[in-house]
Design a protein around this motif. Structure first.
Motif, PDB file in Angstrom:
ATOM      1  N   UNK A  28      21.683  21.796  -9.520  1.00 48.75           N
ATOM      2  CA  UNK A  28      21.975  21.037 -10.735  1.00 48.75           C
ATOM      3  C   UNK A  28      23.196  20.172 -10.468  1.00 48.75           C
ATOM      4  N   UNK A  29      23.075  18.889 -10.771  1.00 42.31           N
ATOM      5  CA  UNK A  29      24.156  17.938 -10.504  1.00 42.31           C
ATOM      6  C   UNK A  29      24.650  17.345 -11.812  1.00 42.31           C
ATOM      7  N   UNK A  30      25.965  17.268 -11.961  1.00 39.50           N
ATOM      8  CA  UNK A  30      26.577  16.552 -13.078  1.00 39.50           C
ATOM      9  C   UNK A  30      26.781  15.120 -12.591  1.00 39.50           C
ATOM     10  N   UNK A  31      25.896  14.231 -13.015  1.00 39.55           N
ATOM     11  CA  UNK A  31      25.906  12.853 -12.520  1.00 39.55           C
ATOM     12  C   UNK A  31      27.172  12.127 -12.957  1.00 39.55           C
ATOM     13  N   UNK A  32      27.612  12.352 -14.196  1.00 35.60           N
ATOM     14  CA  UNK A  32      28.810  11.678 -14.694  1.00 35.60           C
ATOM     15  C   UNK A  32      30.051  12.053 -13.880  1.00 35.60           C
ATOM     16  N   UNK A  33      30.174  13.329 -13.548  1.00 42.63           N
ATOM     17  CA  UNK A  33      31.337  13.816 -12.796  1.00 42.63           C
ATOM     18  C   UNK A  33      31.148  13.712 -11.283  1.00 42.63           C
ATOM     19  N   UNK A  34      29.914  13.404 -10.858  1.00 38.77           N
ATOM     20  CA  UNK A  34      29.576  13.287  -9.434  1.00 38.77           C
ATOM     21  C   UNK A  34      29.888  14.561  -8.659  1.00 38.77           C
ATOM     22  N   UNK A  35      29.401  15.703  -9.220  1.00 37.00           N
ATOM     23  CA  UNK A  35      29.630  16.970  -8.538  1.00 37.00           C
ATOM     24  C   UNK A  35      28.477  17.927  -8.815  1.00 37.00           C
ATOM     25  N   UNK A  36      28.330  18.931  -7.953  1.00 37.07           N
ATOM     26  CA  UNK A  36      27.322  19.966  -8.146  1.00 37.07           C
ATOM     27  C   UNK A  36      27.812  20.896  -9.249  1.00 37.07           C
ATOM     28  N   UNK A  37      26.930  21.159 -10.208  1.00 38.27           N
ATOM     29  CA  UNK A  37      27.273  22.027 -11.331  1.00 38.27           C
ATOM     30  C   UNK A  37      26.869  23.473 -11.068  1.00 38.27           C
ATOM     31  N   UNK A  38      25.652  23.668 -10.538  1.00 39.88           N
ATOM     32  CA  UNK A  38      25.155  25.032 -10.329  1.00 39.88           C
ATOM     33  C   UNK A  38      24.012  25.033  -9.330  1.00 39.88           C
TER      34      UNK A  38
END
Length: 88
Positions: A28-38
């Protein structure tokens, strides 16, 4: 930790106490933050979790300790229902 996302698929996930949790199925990627979420887990060790009405398991990226041949996560006391007597 730097790796290609596609290299994560299929890696086995273990706690730092050596308990098998499952395998990486998706990321799962947080596109806004440009980081992997989970990490989304498949082949979950049913001895660690009660799987009634199981909808899936997500491992928050912040508890990952290391990624190489396996994914190593911090052991969270109380997060697992089964396992060994070594659990805290």
């Amino acid at each position: 930790m730097e790796t290609q996302i596609t290299e994560l698929f299929g890696l086995q996930i273990y706690t730092d106490k050596g308990m098998f949790v499952g395998e990486v199925e998706d990321v799962m990627i947080d596109v806004d933050q440009k980081k992997i979420e989970a990490l989304v887990v498949s082949k979950v060790n049913d001895q660690l979790f009660e799987l009634k009405n199981f909808k899936g398991l997500k491992i928050p990226y912040r508890i990952i300790s290391a990624i190489d041949d396996i994914v190593l996560i911090r052991h969270l006391p109380g997060a697992f229902t089964g396992g060994s007597a070594e659990e805290e």
